[in-house]
Design a protein around this motif. Structure first.
Motif, PDB file in Angstrom:
ATOM      1  N   MET A   1       0.782  -1.177  -0.118  1.00  0.00           N
ATOM      2  CA  MET A   1      -0.015  -0.036  -0.477  1.00  0.00           C
ATOM      3  C   MET A   1       0.694   1.273   0.053  1.00  0.00           C
ATOM      4  N   GLU A  54      -1.767  -5.961  -0.944  1.00  0.00           N
ATOM      5  CA  GLU A  54      -0.507  -5.381  -0.317  1.00  0.00           C
ATOM      6  C   GLU A  54       0.318  -6.063  -1.086  1.00  0.00           C
ATOM      7  N   GLU A  55       1.454  -5.136  -1.674  1.00  0.00           N
ATOM      8  CA  GLU A  55       3.017  -6.020  -2.004  1.00  0.00           C
ATOM      9  C   GLU A  55       3.687  -5.688  -0.892  1.00  0.00           C
ATOM     10  N   ARG A  56       4.659  -7.126  -1.495  1.00  0.00           N
ATOM     11  CA  ARG A  56       6.076  -7.562  -0.736  1.00  0.00           C
ATOM     12  C   ARG A  56       6.835  -7.873  -1.985  1.00  0.00           C
ATOM     13  N   ARG A  93       2.027  -9.428  -5.637  1.00  0.00           N
ATOM     14  CA  ARG A  93       0.662  -8.384  -4.606  1.00  0.00           C
ATOM     15  C   ARG A  93      -0.083  -9.872  -4.218  1.00  0.00           C
TER      16      ARG A  93
END
Length: 135
Positions: A1, A54-56, A93
């Motif tokens: 985010m 969310e992203e990582r 994502r």
């Protein structure tokens, strides 16, 4: 985010630096309004889907061609290419569960803030258009 917001802000800055004086003025003076509007759009999307994104960053090995410098017996450098493994960063994502009640309250708060910001943003746009008319 946070990464999404950073990219959006960076995109807006790049756009503002390339725009006409009127566009730069409008962008500069409506930044908070646009930020709140984007957050509201994201929260409403979360509510519609039932989850947030969310992203990582994940690191994955990838086979590639690497260049190595080797010296011959006379000390001359030669570049040799051979296969090697490298770690490559990828953004992934994934879904995150949300609490719909919390998201609805968040959306309501953002709607109220957007309503408060609207008159100022409209006045800023009018002022920028009169200060920097485009033919």
């Amino acid at each position: 985010m946070t990464r999404n917001l950073t990219l959006a802000a960076l995109g807006c800055l790049m756009l503002a630096s390339c725009g006409t004086p009127q566009e730069q003025c409008i962008s500069r003076n409506t930044r908070e309004y646009r930020t709140v509007a984007n957050l509201l759009q994201e929260v409403e999307g979360n509510l519609a889907r039932g989850y947030a994104w969310e992203e990582r960053t994940v690191w994955r090995p990838e086979f590639d061609t690497c260049s190595h410098v080797v010296r011959d017996k006379d000390g001359n450098a030669h570049i040799i290419r051979r296969g090697c493994w490298r770690d490559v960063a990828e953004t992934e994502r994934y879904r995150v569960p949300i609490d719909p009640a919390v998201e609805r309250r968040k959306a309501e708060g953002l709607r109220l803030r957007l309503t408060e910001l609207t008159p100022g943003a409209e006045a800023a746009v009018r002022a920028c258009r009169s200060a920097y008319p485009e033919d």
